[in-house]
Write a protein that holds these residues in place. Structure first.
Motif, PDB file in Angstrom:
ATOM      1  N   PRO A  46      14.351  54.492  10.365  1.00  0.00           N
ATOM      2  CA  PRO A  46      15.350  54.018  11.876  1.00  0.00           C
ATOM      3  C   PRO A  46      15.438  55.230  12.927  1.00  0.00           C
ATOM      4  O   PRO A  46      15.246  54.942  13.630  1.00  0.00           O
ATOM      5  N   ASP A  47      16.558  55.675  13.198  1.00  0.00           N
ATOM      6  CA  ASP A  47      16.952  56.590  14.216  1.00  0.00           C
ATOM      7  C   ASP A  47      15.555  57.699  13.914  1.00  0.00           C
ATOM      8  O   ASP A  47      16.366  58.351  13.473  1.00  0.00           O
ATOM      9  N   PRO A  48      15.687  58.264  14.854  1.00  0.00           N
ATOM     10  CA  PRO A  48      14.848  59.570  15.378  1.00  0.00           C
ATOM     11  C   PRO A  48      15.860  60.657  15.356  1.00  0.00           C
ATOM     12  O   PRO A  48      15.097  61.589  14.696  1.00  0.00           O
TER      13      PRO A  48
ATOM     14  N   LEU B  92      16.741  71.195  25.529  1.00  0.00           N
ATOM     15  CA  LEU B  92      16.039  71.806  24.206  1.00  0.00           C
ATOM     16  C   LEU B  92      16.557  70.985  22.604  1.00  0.00           C
ATOM     17  O   LEU B  92      15.409  70.461  21.756  1.00  0.00           O
ATOM     18  N   ALA B  93      17.377  69.685  23.137  1.00  0.00           N
ATOM     19  CA  ALA B  93      16.934  68.832  21.958  1.00  0.00           C
ATOM     20  C   ALA B  93      15.732  67.863  22.359  1.00  0.00           C
ATOM     21  O   ALA B  93      15.559  67.265  20.925  1.00  0.00           O
ATOM     22  N   GLU B  94      15.403  67.710  23.231  1.00  0.00           N
ATOM     23  CA  GLU B  94      14.337  66.698  24.233  1.00  0.00           C
ATOM     24  C   GLU B  94      13.521  67.469  22.882  1.00  0.00           C
ATOM     25  O   GLU B  94      12.268  66.961  22.689  1.00  0.00           O
ATOM     26  N   LEU B  95      13.057  68.816  22.494  1.00  0.00           N
ATOM     27  CA  LEU B  95      12.117  69.672  22.460  1.00  0.00           C
ATOM     28  C   LEU B  95      11.851  69.699  20.431  1.00  0.00           C
ATOM     29  O   LEU B  95      11.257  69.335  20.142  1.00  0.00           O
ATOM     30  N   PHE B  96      13.676  69.700  20.185  1.00  0.00           N
ATOM     31  CA  PHE B  96      13.592  70.580  18.868  1.00  0.00           C
ATOM     32  C   PHE B  96      14.145  69.345  17.944  1.00  0.00           C
ATOM     33  O   PHE B  96      14.269  68.947  16.457  1.00  0.00           O
ATOM     34  N   THR B  97      15.465  67.827  19.037  1.00  0.00           N
ATOM     35  CA  THR B  97      16.166  67.177  18.215  1.00  0.00           C
ATOM     36  C   THR B  97      16.379  65.610  18.465  1.00  0.00           C
ATOM     37  O   THR B  97      17.282  64.804  18.502  1.00  0.00           O
ATOM     38  N   ALA B  98      15.359  65.712  18.504  1.00  0.00           N
ATOM     39  CA  ALA B  98      14.693  63.889  19.341  1.00  0.00           C
ATOM     40  C   ALA B  98      16.194  63.730  20.184  1.00  0.00           C
ATOM     41  O   ALA B  98      16.574  62.419  20.547  1.00  0.00           O
ATOM     42  N   GLY B  99      16.679  64.885  21.214  1.00  0.00           N
ATOM     43  CA  GLY B  99      17.646  64.134  21.772  1.00  0.00           C
ATOM     44  C   GLY B  99      19.346  64.499  21.306  1.00  0.00           C
ATOM     45  O   GLY B  99      20.269  63.613  22.048  1.00  0.00           O
ATOM     46  N   ASP B 100      19.151  64.857  19.934  1.00  0.00           N
ATOM     47  CA  ASP B 100      19.784  64.835  20.005  1.00  0.00           C
ATOM     48  C   ASP B 100      20.888  66.349  19.855  1.00  0.00           C
ATOM     49  O   ASP B 100      20.994  67.348  19.516  1.00  0.00           O
ATOM     50  N   THR B 101      21.838  66.362  21.187  1.00  0.00           N
ATOM     51  CA  THR B 101      22.507  67.119  21.684  1.00  0.00           C
ATOM     52  C   THR B 101      23.110  68.206  20.300  1.00  0.00           C
ATOM     53  O   THR B 101      23.533  69.310  20.532  1.00  0.00           O
ATOM     54  N   ASP B 102      24.310  67.300  19.754  1.00  0.00           N
ATOM     55  CA  ASP B 102      25.413  67.908  18.820  1.00  0.00           C
ATOM     56  C   ASP B 102      23.935  68.411  17.620  1.00  0.00           C
ATOM     57  O   ASP B 102      24.577  69.881  17.364  1.00  0.00           O
ATOM     58  N   ALA B 103      23.393  68.534  17.058  1.00  0.00           N
ATOM     59  CA  ALA B 103      22.336  69.105  16.441  1.00  0.00           C
ATOM     60  C   ALA B 103      22.194  70.674  16.798  1.00  0.00           C
ATOM     61  O   ALA B 103      22.320  71.202  16.929  1.00  0.00           O
TER      62      ALA B 103
END
Length: 496
Positions: A278-280, A384-395
């Motif tokens: 469910p969660d991108p 970078l999070a918008e490109l590679f982790t669906a917005g997850d800045t922690d990753a």
């Protein structure tokens, strides 16, 4: 494939060699199976990442099931002859040639003759106003940067395109050869398919009817329509070379040595489940969980039972791709929120972190100061999070901190200083191995490509593809055999 973006210099050698090998012919003058984009920027074709406009990839319906963003079968059927969600030639570019005869045949005069551009499609004079690498080095400028679809909401305000705040990096792109390809699901003719023997996604030219639903469904817009043949074409991952145990042309000719090729074992039965989380932001971990440990005895036994050859299992254990994605977890997928589970991953670029520490008055030898500077680097984490982790800045921050700790550790080995590996979970031995892989890996370490086996070929008679008749390969009836590729010449110092 994994690409280390810190090493890409934007030379476009990969794009040119791919173009010469695969699309240097009539009907696909505008098509670039491999291109290098400058980010921030609008990309090629124009704003391809704007899925509200182009309707690519997958979404979850009201019941939590995967559904094509472009619509169901009935909607696609109603648009067989008029699909409004296709990029036009203006979104790509009108390819040009030049009137070189003018340079050779112009009479003597006081002015130098000029070879003016002409359309490669119509032959008429035209103006060059756009192209696949038009933004080369201009991605962070006020004219081009704000058009990037990844700059949404408050991020557009944070990324200020002013001279002192400008940043850019190069992003090579090709077909992602996804585990859950939207193009294959959208094709009414079943012409797009994922090969069972190696996972490469191909287009069957005999079955293709030119409906172009695949162009709409691909969120990366890496399928092209050949207007001369009426067929869809795409990156083949240079599978004639792969079958012969050679790397792709773009990898072979990469000046920055930033590409890595290898075998990854994965659980095919769980692909749909992973793509439907469910969660991108959970898609990254869900896809990583699909990849199996080639050193696990149970995985090895299951692979042998499935008929995977021993040299492929050995290649999986030596795979640089598995190491970067699953062991060290420094590689990330491009736009996982499209839910296609892409198989071309990227090591995100790391800004000059020690410069950032010094600029803020911090101590470059202090791990706390170094890690703290990661959140304030020149390239914003949010972008970078918008490109590679669906917005997850922690990753993204976790990956950049690991890369920062690696640099600090290798610096400390020479100059002395505190150990920064503890907080990121790397041992000194792992740090040396990761540094070797990312920085100084030789040819044989970057490309671990086992040759194909005839017994694993799942294509039957009548299947149209490009087969490289080498080694054990015997031509199958009805197949078209084309030997494409470039001679493999290893640099003397890279010979294993």
């Amino acid at each position: 494939m994994v690409m280390n973006l810190d090493k890409c210099i934007g030379c476009h050698t990969c794009s040119v060699t791919c173009k010469q090998t695969w699309t240097n012919r009539s009907g696909v003058e505008y098509a670039w199976f491999n291109n290098v984009e400058t980010k921030p920027g609008v990309g090629y074709p124009y704003r391809y990442e704007d899925q509200e406009r182009w309707k690519g990839g997958w979404v979850l319906d009201a019941k939590g099931r995967l559904a094509l963003r472009s619509g169901g079968r009935l909607k696609r059927l109603s648009r067989l002859f008029a699909n409004p969600e296709l990029p036009t030639l203006d979104d790509y570019y009108e390819p040009v040639t030049h009137d070189h005869d003018t340079l050779l045949s112009a009479p003597a005069g006081g002015d130098a003759p000029v070879a003016r551009p002409r359309s490669a499609l119509t032959g008429r004079p035209t103006a060059v106003t756009w192209g696949p690498n038009w933004e080369d080095g201009l991605g962070g400028t006020p004219e081009h940067g704000p058009g990037d679809p990844n700059l949404t909401g408050g991020l557009a305000e944070k990324v200020r395109f002013e001279f002192e705040r400008t940043f850019l990096f190069h992003l090579p792109r090709l077909c992602e050869h996804c585990l859950n390809p939207a193009c294959a699901a959208a094709c009414p003719s079943g012409a797009l398919y994922k090969r069972a023997e190696d996972g490469i996604v191909l287009a069957d030219q005999d079955r293709c009817r030119g409906w172009r639903m695949c162009v709409t469904a691909c969120p990366y817009k890496k399928i092209y329509f050949n207007h001369a043949t009426g067929k869809a074409e795409k990156c083949t991952f240079c599978f004639p070379r792969i079958e012969a145990g050679q790397p792709t042309v773009c990898s072979e000719t990469c000046v920055g040595r930033l590409r890595y090729l290898g075998v990854v074992l994965y659980d095919a039965d769980r692909v749909g489940e992973a793509a439907a989380v469910p969660d991108p932001k959970d898609l990254l971990d869900a896809q990583r969980a699909l990849f199996l440990d080639p050193n696990d005895p149970q995985v090895t036994a299951a692979a042998r039972a499935s008929g995977i050859p021993e040299d492929w299992l050995e290649a999986a254990r030596r795979s640089p791709v598995h190491a970067l994605i699953s062991t060290y977890k420094v590689a990330l997928p491009l736009h996982p929120e499209y839910r296609t589970l892409p198989m071309v991953w990227y090591v995100p670029p790391l800004s000059p972190v020690l410069d950032a520490v010094s600029a803020s008055g911090g101590d470059p030898d202090s791990p706390d100061h170094v890690f703290g500077a990661v959140t304030g680097l020149r390239i914003p984490l949010e972008y970078l999070a918008e490109l590679f982790t669906a917005g997850d800045t922690d990753a993204v921050a976790g990956v950049l901190m690991k890369l920062t700790a690696l640099r600090s550790h290798m610096r400390a080995r020479t100059l002395g200083g505190p150990d920064a590996l503890g907080p990121v979970g790397l041992t000194p031995e792992q740090a040396v191995d990761l540094h070797r892989l990312l920085a100084v890996a030789k040819y044989a370490d970057r490309y671990v490509v086992p040759a194909a086996h005839r017994e694993t070929d799942t294509r039957g008679p009548g299947t149209v593809g490009f087969q490289c008749p080498v080694g054990e390969h015997e031509p199958s009836p009805g197949q078209r055999h084309v030997l494409l590729g470039m001679p493999t010449r290893r640099r003397k110092e890279e010979t294993p």
